[in-house]
Design an enzyme around this catalytic site. Structure first.
Site, PDB file in Angstrom:
ATOM      1  N   TYR A  99       3.170  12.254   7.413  1.00 29.07           N
ATOM      2  CA  TYR A  99       3.759  12.881   8.602  1.00 29.07           C
ATOM      3  C   TYR A  99       5.153  13.401   8.255  1.00 29.07           C
ATOM      4  CZ  TYR A  99       5.829  13.815  13.071  1.00 29.07           C
ATOM      5  OH  TYR A  99       6.469  14.457  14.108  1.00 29.07           O
ATOM      6  N   LYS A 148      16.533  10.305  11.784  1.00 24.55           N
ATOM      7  CA  LYS A 148      16.306   9.146  12.649  1.00 24.55           C
ATOM      8  C   LYS A 148      17.484   8.164  12.734  1.00 24.55           C
ATOM      9  CE  LYS A 148      11.498   9.497  13.541  1.00 24.55           C
ATOM     10  NZ  LYS A 148      10.461  10.109  12.721  1.00 24.55           N
TER      11      LYS A 148
HETATM   12  C1  LIG Z   1      10.147  11.542  12.627  1.00 22.59           C
HETATM   13  C2  LIG Z   1       9.891  12.114  11.303  1.00 22.59           C
HETATM   14  C3  LIG Z   1      10.102  13.487  11.045  1.00 22.59           C
HETATM   15  C4  LIG Z   1      10.532  14.449  12.134  1.00 22.59           C
HETATM   16  O1  LIG Z   1      11.781  14.159  12.661  1.00 22.59           O
HETATM   17  P1  LIG Z   1      12.199  14.733  14.123  1.00 22.59           P
HETATM   18  O2  LIG Z   1      13.621  14.326  14.261  1.00 22.59           O
HETATM   19  O3  LIG Z   1      11.282  14.069  15.104  1.00 22.59           O
HETATM   20  O4  LIG Z   1      12.005  16.205  14.072  1.00 22.59           O
HETATM   21  C5  LIG Z   1       9.883  13.945   9.763  1.00 22.59           C
HETATM   22  N1  LIG Z   1       9.474  13.118   8.780  1.00 22.59           N
HETATM   23  C6  LIG Z   1       9.269  11.804   8.977  1.00 22.59           C
HETATM   24  C7  LIG Z   1       8.850  10.933   7.845  1.00 22.59           C
HETATM   25  C8  LIG Z   1       9.456  11.257  10.257  1.00 22.59           C
HETATM   26  O5  LIG Z   1       9.224   9.948  10.456  1.00 22.59           O
END
Ligand SMILES: *Cc1c(COP(=O)(O)O)cnc(C)c1O
Length: 436
Positions: free
Chosen positions: A157, A287
């Protein structure tokens, strides 16, 4: 547990607000109107969410990996307030500011040594877009413009924007509705074996073949190091990552490590790449970067890649809210807070708590697997969880957990105490055993 309502929470007519929410607000990954009810949060403190009706929930999600220090933290609040009184936002083209420079300095110091150049982004997905752009522009600069594809992994993801979606798992991912219109990428099977096990030639056979066949078309390989997050909540062998690094070197393909979920201690190391002792060519962070206060992410790369690319053309990206000073200021404070704490011991304590607390789930008939790494605990069910029922049961018991599909998982704020963690696990197991 102190369960005192926050006196600063303004009074709202929640019946009216929720009616407006139902009529006009679109929630993440949801229909409109939303299929399931939403619960109104009026305040949050430490590891507790305060609902408008006066209920408190122990947060098992850290608001999707972000809120590592807990909610309403005095140090983070102070950093934000003091920056607010200087400048809340200013464009980043032609201008710069101390919070951004100091943040970049910290990130360069904390991440693997070759990563020396930092592009600040406004969200994780954008950090991934920028990582992919850097790779594409790098090969253009080297006069290999045919390298327009990426190799990614099943159950990976990487975000919700368009090119980021194209490198997410094409089948089990959330993005299958777009498959026909997305750029086509190459996919290897999800990395194996499990974390802690050694990795053999057979485990990288398919990966090796894909690289052998397609390396001339590949700008890079993108992977979440050690933990595949939202695409499957899987923990895989550090040796696999070491072999992937070797293969990328061998076939001359860039390695992009997406540490947006794993960064800042979650897996027991500051960055998950450290489990394998490798350095990627491009790294994405997000994050937990601001301790969950504001949206901010970063894409890091090496001086060589940055210089090669730049000799040909500037990097063609520039978000309006790039390097927002409030976000950078709170990121600096969050990183300092983390590093000043004994975070390794904290993560170990949470890991032990999750191992003990979730172990009883193994005996439930509808549970396939229970796994824990660092401050991440996963219960894999044999069938998708019925979300609406599950959430109601959580709220009734005073916990906040949001599964997706067959995966029920915990990644609490690092400040969760032992009693809260025990309660969280107990209630979770109680709910799962009633839902067989
Ligand atoms: C959450 C996440 C994203 C996307 O980040 P957003 O701030 O939600 O756009 C990309 N890669 C990984 C591994 C993630 O966990």
């Amino acid at each position: 547990m102190t369960l005192t309502p926050n006196p600063d929470a303004p009074f709202f007519n929640w019946a009216q607000l929720l009616a407006t929410d139902a009529a006009h607000v679109w929630h993440p990954y949801n229909t409109a109107p939303a299929r399931d009810m939403v619960y109104p949060v009026c305040a949050a403190q430490g590891c507790l969410l305060e609902l408008s009706e006066g209920r408190f929930l122990i947060d098992g999600m850290a608001s999707w990996w972000c809120v590592i220090h807990g909610y309403n933290h005095p140090v983070l609040n102070a950093a934000l307030t003091s920056q607010l009184n200087c400048v809340a936002h200013v464009m980043f083209a032609g201008l710069t500011h101390a919070p951004a420079i100091q943040l970049v300095e910290r990130l360069v110091k904390l991440t693997p040594a070759p990563l020396q150049r930092v592009f600040l982004c406004d969200s994780g997905s954008i950090a991934v877009e920028v990582a992919l752009k850097i790779a594409l522009q790098y090969w253009q600069a080297l006069n290999e413009p045919q390298r327009t594809h990426f190799l990614s992994f099943q159950q990976g993801y990487h975000g919700d924007t368009y090119h980021a979606m194209s490198v997410c798992d094409p089948i089990t991912g959330m993005h299958r509705l777009f498959t026909d219109s997305l750029p086509q990428q190459f996919f290897a099977s999800a990395p194996t074996p499990n974390f802690g096990q050694s990795c053999t030639d057979a485990d990288v056979h398919e990966l090796t073949q894909l690289l052998e066949q397609h390396h001339q078309q590949l700008a890079g390989v993108i992977i979440e190091p050690i933990v595949q997050g939202a695409g499957g909540m899987r923990f895989y062998s550090a040796e696999y990552l070491i072999r992937l690094r070797q293969l990328c070197d061998h076939f001359n393909v860039l390695l992009i490590a997406d540490e947006i979920a794993t960064g800042f201690g979650r897996t027991g190391r500051l960055f998950a790449c450290e489990h394998a002792g490798i350095s990627p060519d491009i790294l994405t962070l997000g994050k937990a970067l601001t301790g969950g206060y504001l949206t901010l992410a970063a894409t890091l790369t090496t001086d060589v890649i940055a210089a090669t690319l730049s000799a040909h053309a500037p990097l063609l990206h520039g978000p309006t809210f790039m390097a927002n000073p409030l976000a950078c200021a709170v990121a600096n404070a969050s990183i300092d807070l983390l590093l000043a704490s004994d975070w390794q011991t904290t993560i170990q304590r949470i890991e032990n708590g999750l191992r003990c607390g979730l172990a009883p789930a193994r005996t439930l008939p509808n549970v396939i697997d229970v796994r824990v790494l660092g401050a991440i605990g996963v219960i894999e069910m044999n069938a998708p969880v019925v979300l609406a029922n599950f959430q109601r049961q959580c709220v009734e018991r005073g916990i906040w957990v949001r599964p997706f599909g067959r995966l029920v998982y915990l990644m609490p704020p690092y400040i969760i105490d032992d009693a809260q963690l025990t309660y969280l696990c107990q209630m979770l197991i109680e709910i799962l055993s009633q839902n067989k």
